[in-house]
Design a protein around this motif. Structure first.
Motif, PDB file in Angstrom:
ATOM      1  N   PRO A 148      42.639  46.746  41.670  1.00  0.00           N
ATOM      2  CA  PRO A 148      41.900  45.914  42.625  1.00  0.00           C
ATOM      3  C   PRO A 148      40.435  46.318  42.780  1.00  0.00           C
ATOM      4  CG  PRO A 148      43.189  47.524  43.804  1.00  0.00           C
ATOM      5  CD  PRO A 148      43.548  47.665  42.349  1.00  0.00           C
ATOM      6  N   HIS A 203      35.968  45.219  45.599  1.00  0.00           N
ATOM      7  CA  HIS A 203      37.407  45.002  45.771  1.00  0.00           C
ATOM      8  C   HIS A 203      37.658  43.538  45.486  1.00  0.00           C
ATOM      9  CE1 HIS A 203      41.171  44.251  48.034  1.00  0.00           C
ATOM     10  NE2 HIS A 203      41.480  45.440  47.530  1.00  0.00           N
ATOM     11  N   HIS A 204      38.382  43.255  44.431  1.00  0.00           N
ATOM     12  CA  HIS A 204      38.615  41.886  43.963  1.00  0.00           C
ATOM     13  C   HIS A 204      37.297  41.127  43.861  1.00  0.00           C
ATOM     14  CE1 HIS A 204      42.922  42.291  44.002  1.00  0.00           C
ATOM     15  NE2 HIS A 204      42.899  42.714  45.246  1.00  0.00           N
ATOM     16  N   LYS A 205      36.322  41.720  43.189  1.00  0.00           N
ATOM     17  CA  LYS A 205      35.007  41.167  42.883  1.00  0.00           C
ATOM     18  C   LYS A 205      34.122  40.935  44.106  1.00  0.00           C
ATOM     19  CE  LYS A 205      36.668  39.112  38.646  1.00  0.00           C
ATOM     20  NZ  LYS A 205      36.810  37.902  37.860  1.00  0.00           N
TER      21      LYS A 205
END
Length: 82
Positions: A14, A29-31
């Motif tokens: 993640p 975190h998640h782009k």
């Protein structure tokens, strides 16, 4: 490291990072950008990342720990996992 990521969330990868020209480490975190690490702290993190260059799970753990949002100590184990 077996007891650290019991739910295997870090296997999903993640977290990601980017090292800028100035030596700042930006953690995502998640782009989505969640933290910027600068100065001496960034230098230490970059050295640890280079040391663990082939171990993706260890890099994920380093990034999770530096964000400060990792294992607050109030996590509960399931009834069957005690």
């Amino acid at each position: 490291m077996s007891g650290i990521d019991k739910r295997n969330k870090l296997d999903e990868k993640p977290l990601s990072y980017n090292i800028t020209k100035k030596g700042t480490v930006i953690i995502y975190h998640h782009k989505k950008q969640i933290k910027m690490v600068k100065n001496k702290e960034a230098d230490k993190l970059i050295a640890k990342i280079k040391e663990a260059k082939d171990n993706e799970k260890e890099i994920q753990l380093l990034l999770a720990k530096i964000t400060g949002n990792f294992k607050h100590g109030n996590e509960k184990l399931g009834r069957n996992n005690q």
